[in-house]
Design a protein around this motif. Structure first.
Motif, short mmCIF file in Angstrom:
data_model
loop_
_atom_site.label_atom_id
_atom_site.label_comp_id
_atom_site.label_asym_id
_atom_site.label_seq_id
_atom_site.Cartn_x
_atom_site.Cartn_y
_atom_site.Cartn_z
N ARG A 4 -16.11 -28.13 -31.86
CA ARG A 4 -16.43 -27.76 -30.55
C ARG A 4 -15.29 -27.73 -29.73
O ARG A 4 -13.93 -28.06 -30.24
N ILE A 5 -15.25 -27.08 -28.59
CA ILE A 5 -14.27 -26.81 -27.66
C ILE A 5 -14.11 -27.61 -26.58
O ILE A 5 -15.24 -27.71 -25.83
N TYR A 6 -13.03 -28.04 -26.28
CA TYR A 6 -12.87 -29.04 -24.89
C TYR A 6 -11.91 -28.64 -23.98
O TYR A 6 -10.82 -28.43 -24.68
N GLN A 7 -11.76 -28.68 -22.72
CA GLN A 7 -10.77 -28.49 -22.11
C GLN A 7 -11.16 -29.10 -20.42
O GLN A 7 -11.99 -29.37 -19.98
N GLY A 8 -9.82 -29.34 -20.02
CA GLY A 8 -10.00 -30.20 -18.58
C GLY A 8 -10.92 -31.41 -18.54
O GLY A 8 -10.73 -32.22 -19.48
N LYS A 9 -11.88 -31.31 -17.80
CA LYS A 9 -12.64 -32.74 -17.55
C LYS A 9 -13.42 -32.86 -18.86
O LYS A 9 -13.42 -34.00 -19.29
N SER A 10 -14.09 -31.86 -19.43
CA SER A 10 -14.72 -32.13 -20.60
C SER A 10 -13.97 -32.89 -21.72
O SER A 10 -14.41 -33.61 -22.64
N TYR A 11 -12.58 -32.36 -22.00
CA TYR A 11 -11.76 -33.08 -22.88
C TYR A 11 -11.63 -34.46 -22.35
O TYR A 11 -11.30 -35.30 -23.49
N MET A 12 -11.24 -34.73 -21.29
CA MET A 12 -10.94 -36.19 -20.69
C MET A 12 -12.12 -36.96 -21.04
O MET A 12 -12.00 -38.24 -21.50
N ASP A 13 -13.38 -36.54 -20.83
CA ASP A 13 -14.50 -37.20 -20.98
C ASP A 13 -14.71 -37.66 -22.54
O ASP A 13 -15.04 -38.61 -22.95
N TYR A 14 -14.54 -36.35 -23.56
CA TYR A 14 -14.53 -36.32 -24.94
C TYR A 14 -13.35 -37.79 -25.34
O TYR A 14 -14.04 -38.41 -25.98
N ALA A 15 -12.39 -37.76 -24.92
CA ALA A 15 -11.33 -38.65 -25.38
C ALA A 15 -11.81 -39.95 -24.99
O ALA A 15 -11.71 -41.07 -25.59
N ASP A 16 -12.62 -40.02 -23.80
CA ASP A 16 -12.79 -41.47 -23.28
C ASP A 16 -14.06 -41.96 -24.20
O ASP A 16 -13.90 -43.14 -24.71
#
Length: 632
Positions: free
Chosen positions: A417-429
């Motif tokens: 999947r592709i993540y960037q910005g807020k979605s990446y921070m949420d994924y990392a969390d």
């Protein structure tokens, strides 16, 4: 009243708490009153790095807020020396009282003088809160007495003041003066700052991160935005052996293994004994650092091979070493290694741990997992922390939001999947939480904890970490750690506004608040960037940074009038504070001045209270129209 069945069900549940029209009306009046009080003071700190004494002092003096209030209230009645002594008493009441008692200055006259000043200061600080909130902030053993003393009103014959004087008389007669001063000091510190933000990096470099966490666990209201050093210890507590090896290596590098052995009960003896056998070093700690470094580079190589989507293949360096002449070819340049012997490396499989290394790491993993104090601290970090936070219109995160070379949100691929910005921070969390709490956590999630510590596109790191080069190569040009473009675009107001919009923040009063990168004040660097849209508050709490930063840290104060950045000079130590009433010298810089004073109604808490009021108004209507029967 037009109302759905689901809404009626909700209101019936609410009616269990507010059982009559009168109770509903009382609560609505209470909440409306709270909305019209001034916003509480927020205090932002970052990059504490185990510097317990300096942290403790700035927390105790509320980044200078208490001294400002003392000067404001007593400028005409107390000398500068008396004001300084009063401040020190508030910061360190137990220790200061002990000194005063030893010096024989603890006369009845002194107690009356000090108690009256503390009561006046507490009255001033409590004026922006409801009486209920102030009562809840009071130490329970003296809450009744404090409540009486703080709310004295003048009357025709001064009866109340006489009554309050009798309270103090009785306290002193019973020998409770010291304990009451301690209780008042605690209340003053609690009222001075309503909420505390720690914007990352409690751990590493300094000796007492464990003491900092013990102090934070006693704080009445706080949040934590994880830093890269925090996530490293969190990963170690999860059982990531790469994180464990990096933690041990850092402690050996910073000469603070006491935090492991005394703070968390994690013994390095097996590692030291192994290292002394394998490496020619007279200093056992240097030998241990060599041993754990090789183990770390092996474990990191295994992670990079298992996770090609990390894009870190260029960090696979052990297999590029020529062990015959102790050199390495990096980007076509041959470098000589400082270390010549690699007794535990299998040339056919350089990333494999040998049996003794495996045994050491298994034992260390067991110790990290079973350390009750470490697990208690890490649970606290998870329960009060996150990758980022939106709070009262500001965006808080420790490191960066990864950008591409053009200043746009960088697209990152993980798990298809592709993540960037807020979605990446949420994924990392979410992955960080699974790594600790999930019963079926996988190696993939443990690996990601290491990636968050040092991955080039980690939002907590944002740079290419060159531990191998810094360990083995003398050529310092190879030590440079390229940073994510985010750090080049920090001064761009359009980029910062784009980032705020990405997280749903559109107000002209919104700011990004970061830590992570020390501000080099001596070189003229400004912590305010992008026309004040971004604020970096890492100014050098860590003593190792202070020669280059020129100060000993920034903190940020956000009260109902606006934002102020406080720059702090190095702390002289608790002994100097107690004996000479020395405070940290701090300079204040206005960041943002508001056109009108911020009230609770303008805050996140205000939005929640407004929702509660709307629910209560619906319940009141339901009572009045007979849709729900009152229970009292």
């Amino acid at each position: 009243m037009n109302i759905t069945d689901d809404r009626i069900k909700f209101l019936r549940l609410l009616s269990e708490k507010y059982r009559s029209r009168q109770q509903v009306c009382t609560e609505i009046i209470n909440l409306q009153a709270i909305l019209n009080l001034p916003k509480g003071t927020e205090h932002f700190m970052s990059d504490l790095h185990g510097e317990y004494e300096a942290f403790s002092h700035i927390l105790n003096n509320s980044a200078g807020v208490i001294r400002e209030k003392v000067d404001m209230l007593f400028e005409g009645t107390l000398t500068p020396r008396e004001r300084s002594s009063l401040c020190t008493l508030i910061y360190y009441p137990e220790e200061k009282l002990e000194k005063i008692n030893e010096e024989g200055r603890n006369t009845e006259e002194w107690y009356r003088f000090v108690l009256q000043n503390l009561i006046d200061l507490a009255k001033m600080l409590s004026s922006k809160y409801t009486r209920s909130k102030v009562r809840k902030a009071m130490p329970s053993e003296y809450s009744y007495i404090l409540d009486e003393l703080l709310h004295a009103q003048a009357d025709e014959d001064n009866n109340q003041f006489v009554y309050h004087q009798k309270i103090i008389d009785t306290l002193l007669k019973l020998g409770e003066g010291d304990d009451f001063i301690i209780a008042l000091s605690s209340l003053i510190k609690r009222l001075a700052v309503d909420h505390l933000h720690i914007v990352g990096d409690i751990f590493d470099r300094g000796e007492r991160p464990d003491a900092i966490l013990n102090m934070l666990m006693q704080h009445h209201s706080l949040d934590i935005e994880w830093g890269n050093h925090d996530i490293l210890w969190m990963g170690a507590a999860c059982g990531s052996q790469a994180c464990i090896a990096a933690v041990v290596r850092n402690c050996l590098s910073y000469n603070n293994i006491s935090v492991l052995e005394q703070g968390y009960g994690i013994s390095l003896r097996p590692l030291v004994l192994f290292a002394e056998k394998m490496y020619d070093e007279t200093d056992p700690n240097k030998a241990a650092k060599k041993a754990i470094s090789i183990i770390l580079f092996k474990l990191e190589g295994q992670i990079i091979r298992r996770n090609p989507d990390y894009g870190m293949q260029e960090r696979l360096l052990l297999d590029k070493v020529n062990f015959d002449d102790a050199t390495i070819d990096i980007d076509g340049v041959v470098h000589e290694l400082k270390e010549k012997r690699f007794p535990t490396i299998n040339r056919m499989d350089p990333y494999a741990l040998d049996p003794a290394e495996r045994e050491i790491m298994d034992e260390l993993e067991k110790l990290f997992r079973e350390s009750e104090q470490l697990q208690r601290h890490v649970t606290f970090l998870y329960n009060h922390g996150s990758m980022y936070r939106k709070f009262n219109g500001n965006l808080l995160f420790h490191g960066c939001v990864p950008l591409d070379e053009d200043g746009n949100l960088k697209a990152l691929h993980f798990g298809g999947r592709i993540y960037q910005g807020k979605s990446y921070m949420d994924y990392a969390d979410s992955i960080a939480r699974r790594a600790y709490f999930s019963d079926d956590r996988t190696q993939k999630e443990l690996d990601f904890m290491w990636y968050l510590w040092c991955g080039s596109n980690s939002p907590l790191s944002g740079r290419v970490v060159k531990t191998f080069e810094r360990t083995f190569l003398s050529d310092e040009s190879t030590w440079k750690e390229p940073k994510n473009p985010y750090y080049r675009y920090q001064d761009s107001e359009p980029v910062c506004r784009m980032l705020l919009r990405e997280f749903g923040l559109y107000s002209e009063n919104s700011h990004i608040i970061n830590g992570h990168t020390p501000i080099h004040v001596m070189e003229g660097e400004n912590p305010l960037k992008a026309n004040g849209r971004l604020i970096v508050i890492d100014g050098g709490f860590c003593k190792a940074y202070q020669k280059t930063t020129g100060i000993a840290g920034y903190t940020l104060i956000f009260n109902s009038h606006g934002m102020r950045l406080k720059s702090h000079q190095p702390f002289s130590g608790m002994e100097a504070a107690l004996s000479e009433n020395l405070d940290i010298d701090s300079q204040s810089q206005q960041v943002a001045t508001l056109d009108k004073r911020l009230m609770v109604a303008d805050t996140d808490t205000g939005e929640m209270l407004k929702e509660q009021i709307a629910d209560l108004e619906d319940l009141l209507t339901a009572y009045r129209e007979g849709l729900i029967a009152a229970k009292a």
